[in-house]
Design an enzyme around this catalytic site. Structure first.
Site, mmCIF file in Angstrom:
data_model
loop_
_atom_site.group_PDB
_atom_site.id
_atom_site.type_symbol
_atom_site.label_atom_id
_atom_site.label_comp_id
_atom_site.label_asym_id
_atom_site.label_seq_id
_atom_site.Cartn_x
_atom_site.Cartn_y
_atom_site.Cartn_z
ATOM 1 N N GLU A 1 0.860 -1.192 0.000
ATOM 2 C CA GLU A 1 0.000 0.000 0.000
ATOM 3 C C GLU A 1 0.893 1.237 0.000
ATOM 4 O O GLU A 1 1.857 1.315 0.755
ATOM 5 C CB GLU A 1 -0.911 0.030 1.238
ATOM 6 N N ALA B 1 2.200 -0.462 10.845
ATOM 7 C CA ALA B 1 1.684 -1.795 10.529
ATOM 8 C C ALA B 1 0.907 -1.718 9.221
ATOM 9 O O ALA B 1 0.558 -0.627 8.763
ATOM 10 C CB ALA B 1 0.773 -2.291 11.652
ATOM 11 N N ASN C 1 -2.463 -6.273 5.423
ATOM 12 C CA ASN C 1 -2.569 -7.322 4.404
ATOM 13 C C ASN C 1 -3.529 -8.418 4.884
ATOM 14 O O ASN C 1 -3.412 -8.896 6.008
ATOM 15 C CB ASN C 1 -1.203 -7.953 4.138
ATOM 16 N N HIS D 1 -6.589 -1.710 15.163
ATOM 17 C CA HIS D 1 -6.710 -0.965 13.910
ATOM 18 C C HIS D 1 -6.599 -1.899 12.705
ATOM 19 O O HIS D 1 -7.463 -1.905 11.818
ATOM 20 C CB HIS D 1 -5.588 0.093 13.871
ATOM 21 N N GLU D 2 -5.530 -2.702 12.682
ATOM 22 C CA GLU D 2 -5.288 -3.551 11.508
ATOM 23 C C GLU D 2 -6.339 -4.643 11.359
ATOM 24 O O GLU D 2 -6.727 -4.991 10.239
ATOM 25 C CB GLU D 2 -3.887 -4.163 11.575
ATOM 26 N N HIS E 1 -9.479 -3.476 9.678
ATOM 27 C CA HIS E 1 -9.357 -3.405 8.215
ATOM 28 C C HIS E 1 -9.691 -4.733 7.542
ATOM 29 O O HIS E 1 -10.016 -4.749 6.355
ATOM 30 C CB HIS E 1 -7.926 -3.043 7.830
ATOM 31 N N GLU F 1 -9.051 4.480 6.609
ATOM 32 C CA GLU F 1 -8.174 4.813 7.732
ATOM 33 C C GLU F 1 -8.909 5.542 8.854
ATOM 34 O O GLU F 1 -8.642 5.317 10.027
ATOM 35 C CB GLU F 1 -6.979 5.635 7.244
#
Length: 920
Positions: free
Chosen positions: A181, A318, A321, A353-354, A357, A376
């Site tokens: 990204e 971080a 993926n 957070h990750e 996603h 985000e």
């Protein structure tokens, strides 16, 4: 993606006590002069965007079958791609994204027909594209595109790159890892590298047999490689339909810990060899987080496994993926003995957070980078919801206001801010919007929206959105439509005022008692860091406003939607002695300026703590910003700060500390810097004495954070007793008699360095070399800039570019020098200019270059420095940092104006205050 933690950003906060505000005419003319000054320096408008076209739609992928063979000694890789593709419109060429890759052969075989070999590869390097030309027309239908290619495992922390690590035996080796990204999958394989061009992936890796190989999906086959007995070919299961920027692979040496979530998903945390124990905290957080999100969205996690892995050299914090989330070591690893409380909290937030996603971004992906904020901003909001669920004792929502909300307002008050939704074209523009607007303002307006809708309807709308668009792409409007359908409220109309125009409002409020009622007169104007808004057509917002009173400070007495420039509001049955406050919980994304009478009635609520913590914080922060913008006097804010003498809350102190830090940086340009340090000592001494140095029974996470903050503040300011105790404890730590607890290390290191000599610095550098844990190395790197002598500052700057410091951490060492002192700021700027080529090549225009520039120059407060910074970057272009450079120059001019305006009155106040205090 989580951007690595920045130093507390420079520029905050602000209203009306005592003397009346400056006459409006004076403020208008001052603000106009400031804007003219911006224009004269060419700072008020962004340069024209580069021309850019998205990929043609005539050919698109259905599935990528990709085999990569990295060479971990020569730092190259070989690749074979077989892509099932759909020709939608007859053509004799295929245009794909490709960067730093050499194509050896390419062919296309229509289904059931003969292979057609490409006769030419035309690389458009500037646009990172390649055009494959074929001797005959490719007819509509499906077929197979085959490409053999080679590439380099680069050292730029993007694409398919090499990451240096040291084995437990001390040998230096390299892993092959990815960071795609926003637009770097094209550095690993030729592809249609746009978020809306989704496909499935069958990935194989040919790797040394003693190495771990990971990708998005689970391993389905591992067999010896026929050409070399030292290699194995590892095949992974087919992915769901997904975007290229979420593909990932890692080849290296790792240990892991694993568990299963209560939903049966296999969760693993991969750590450096010998450090599996340090993955347990993140594993526990991840295993709690997956079911939380599954329940919140009412959509199951769609993959069979999720791996979280610590990467040694990693630019961001971080990256999400799908199924293989990559982290900096400091964002994932926790040592039970040597990690401080703030590190545990950071790991919890980044994991939250990750993993958010995995649904919001991966399952449903933004249609184009214009909607990056949706990915985000949403993840930056819900990570707090998740951590609050896992660790209620963190009081994390109060911390959100200090960490995200105020940081976003600081940036968004500038003339060189940008709307949340930014039209993005060329790849070089994407990195620029990974900033506090996309993340922190995005999160703040989502938080305001959630409060406006209510949790039940918000969850219902989120489920509708994720269900409707799963494995597809969506735009901001699609989310508004789902939330509107769930809540029946005018979501799009309200939110467009927050996402499509930059800035936010200042709500001015005055009150009048009419019999038993309180009548409030509200008006809104755009809040500008340079003073009152003076443009012709003032932007307007639809502002959800909550109003509370002293009768029940934690409950909204009234909720309204302010959809016009001015309005009157009647509060029934309010006694004359009751206070009234806007923006309960500091949730609405606006600043408030109270009439002097309303403000006077609120101030006792700070001292007696009857105002809730987050409201005390918001009130102080608004006053500070109003002072910085020249709307009120800074002296009035200093008086308010003294009212916090009884304050127990960590986050309130943290915000106060940050603002006093900004003021200290500003006043380092004067000859009364020592006086503001005395003020800091006076404000922080009482809480320092109450806390002491050692934890007491019954204390928790927030007490540990507060102790570190207060002791660091007192030590840096030169508080005698703190300095003596810090030196004593540091000596015992170094001698191995009594090791410092992790929570005390930063404040002690900072204190002894700030007031130390070359010997102190040498000891710190030795501790850095001996540290086995990256968290400890980073802790030391961040405080080295506190040293004051010119020779030692030069030594620290040289160290920043040495092999001892990981490439991504150089930025925080140089930034620490710039933030450490006036002489450090000058030295850091000279160092950047002298070493620009090396620094720019190292970060290749990514967001770390923007962070480096921001940390290094934003503390200046002399007009001519804005011109110098602008001139340097005109002759040394940094396209991905253009907006950051404009913002820094604007901040320098704002600092200079603030100093000219208030320095004399601040000095007089501090001297009078000193004279009136009893001598010790």
């Amino acid at each position: 993606m989580w951007l690595a933690a920045a130093a507390p950003s420079l520029a905050r906060r602000l209203l009306l006590l005592g003397p009346p505000p400056p006459p409006l005419l004076l403020l208008l003319s001052r603000s106009s002069r400031r804007r003219r000054r911006l224009h004269s320096l060419g700072l008020a408008a962004m340069p024209e965007k580069r021309p850019f076209e998205r990929l043609p739609a005539d050919v698109s992928p259905i599935n990528y079958s990709l085999c990569l063979k990295p060479d971990l000694l020569d730092f190259t890789f070989e690749g074979k791609l077989e892509a099932a593709a759909q020709v939608r419109q007859a053509t004799n060429q295929i245009v794909m994204n490709c960067a730093d890759i050499d194509i050896i052969t390419a062919s296309y075989a229509p289904e059931g027909d003969e292979e057609i070999h490409a006769t030419g590869f035309n690389y458009q390097n500037e646009d990172e594209k390649v055009t494959l030309s074929f001797p005959s027309t490719l007819q509509t239908g499906t077929g197979t595109l085959k490409i053999d290619f080679v590439g380099e495992l680069n050292d730029k922390m993007k694409g398919f790159y090499r990451s240096k690590y040291t084995t437990p035996a001390g040998e230096v080796r390299y892993a092959a890892v990815t960071q795609f990204e926003a637009t770097d999958a094209r550095r690993a394989f030729p592809c249609w590298d746009e978020p809306a061009i989704k496909a499935t992936f069958d990935i194989s890796l040919v790797v040394p047999k003693d190495r771990v190989a990971l990708s998005n999906m689970n391993v389905i086959d591992r067999k010896p490689y026929p050409d070399d007995e030292n290699l194995v070919e590892v095949k992974f299961a087919r992915t769901p339909v997904m975007s290229t920027y979420l593909v990932a692979f890692v080849v290296g040496e790792y240990d892991f810990v694993e568990t299963r979530s209560k939903d049966g998903v296999c969760v693993r945390v991969y750590t450096p060899v010998g450090k599996a124990e340090q993955g347990k905290f993140a594993l526990e957080v991840a295993a709690k987080t997956l079911p939380f999100y599954k329940d919140y969205f009412n959509v199951p996690y769609p993959l069979p496994k999720i791996d979280l892995i610590a990467i040694a050299d990693f630019a961001a914090g971080a990256m999400e993926n799908w199924g293989l989330v990559t982290y900096r070591e400091t964002a994932l690893l926790i040592d039970p003995k040597n990690s401080c409380s703030s590190s545990r909290q950071w790991v919890a937030l980044v994991v939250g957070h990750e993993l958010a996603h995995q649904w919001f971004g991966n399952l449903v992906t933004m249609e184009w980078w214009t909607h990056l904020w949706l990915n985000e901003g949403f993840a930056s909001w819900i990570e707090y919801l998740c951590v609050d669920h896992c660790f209620p004792e963190y009081d994390i929502w109060t911390q959100f206001v200090s960490a995200d909300y105020t940081r976003a307002q600081e940036l968004d008050a500038l003339d060189n801010s940008h709307p949340i939704e930014v039209s993005v074209g060329h790849p070089s523009e994407v990195d620029e919007i990974f900033d506090a607007i996309s993340y922190s303002k995005g999160a703040s307006v989502i938080r305001m929206l959630h409060d406006y809708i209510g949790d039940k309807d918000f969850k219902k709308g989120m489920n509708m959105y994720l269900t409707k668009f799963q494995q597809k792409n969506a735009a901001t409007e699609d989310l508004w439509e789902s939330l509107e359908n769930a809540s029946g409220k005018p979501i799009a109309a309200v939110m467009n005022t927050w996402t499509k125009q930059m800035g936010f409002p200042l709500i001015y409020v005055e009150a009048e008692q009419v019999e038993d009622d309180r009548v409030l007169r509200l008006s809104q104007k755009k809040f500008c860091a340079s003073g009152p808004y003076v443009g012709e057509d003032c932007p307007q917002w639809m502002v959800p406003i909550t109003i509370s009173t002293s009768e029940d400070p934690n409950q909204a007495k009234l909720k309204i939607l302010m959809d016009k420039p001015e309005m009157n509001v009647v509060l029934k049955n309010i006694k004359p002695d009751q206070w009234v406050k806007l923006n309960l919980g500091t949730v609405g994304f606006y600043r408030t300026q109270y009439s002097s009478a309303m403000l006077e009635s609120l101030l006792p609520g700070i001292r007696d703590l009857s105002l809730p913590p987050v409201d005390r914080l918001g009130l102080q922060n608004d006053l500070f910003s109003l002072a910085r913008a020249g709307i009120i006097s800074t002296v009035e804010v200093l008086k308010v700060m003294e009212a916090f003498v009884n304050e127990p809350n960590y986050t309130v102190w943290s915000d106060l500390s940050c603002n006093l830090g900004i003021l200290s940086t500003l006043l380092s340009h004067t000859d009364f810097y020592d006086e503001i340090q005395d003020f800091v000592i006076d404000v922080f001494s009482p809480i320092g004495e109450r806390l002491g140095w050692d934890p007491k029974p019954g204390e928790g996470h927030l007490d540990a954070l507060l102790r570190g903050l207060v002791l660091g503040k007192l030590g840096k300011a030169g508080h005698k007793a703190t300095l003596e105790e810090a030196r004593r404890r540091f000596k015992e730590h170094v001698e191995g008699k009594q090791i410092l607890s992790a929570d005390l290390r930063s404040p002690v290191y900072l204190t002894v360095l700030k007031h130390g000599d070359g010997t102190t610095l040498d000891i710190m550098l030795k501790l850095h070399k001996q540290a086995d844990m990256q968290e400890e190395k980073n802790r030391i790197e961040r405080v080295l800039g506190a040293t004051l002598s010119p020779e030692l500052i030069e030594k620290v700057l040289t160290f920043a570019l040495s092999e001892e410091v990981r490439p991504q951490d150089t930025v925080s060492v140089i930034g620490g020098v710039a933030g450490g002192s006036k002489q450090g700021r000058k030295a850091a700027w000279k160092f950047i200019k002298d070493n620009w080529e090396e620094l720019y090549n190292r970060y290749q225009g990514g967001f770390l270059i923007s962070r480096l520039i921001k940390l290094s120059v934003e503390g200046f407060a002399v007009d001519k420095m804005a011109g110098e910074v602008k001139a340097f970057f005109e002759s040394h272009p940094a396209p991905s940092a253009e907006r950051t450079i404009q913002q820094c120059c604007e901040n320098i001019l704002l600092n200079a104006a603030w100093l000219k305006r208030d320095a004399e009155s601040i000095q007089q106040y501090l001297l009078q205050r000193k004279a009136s205090l009893p001598s010790v």
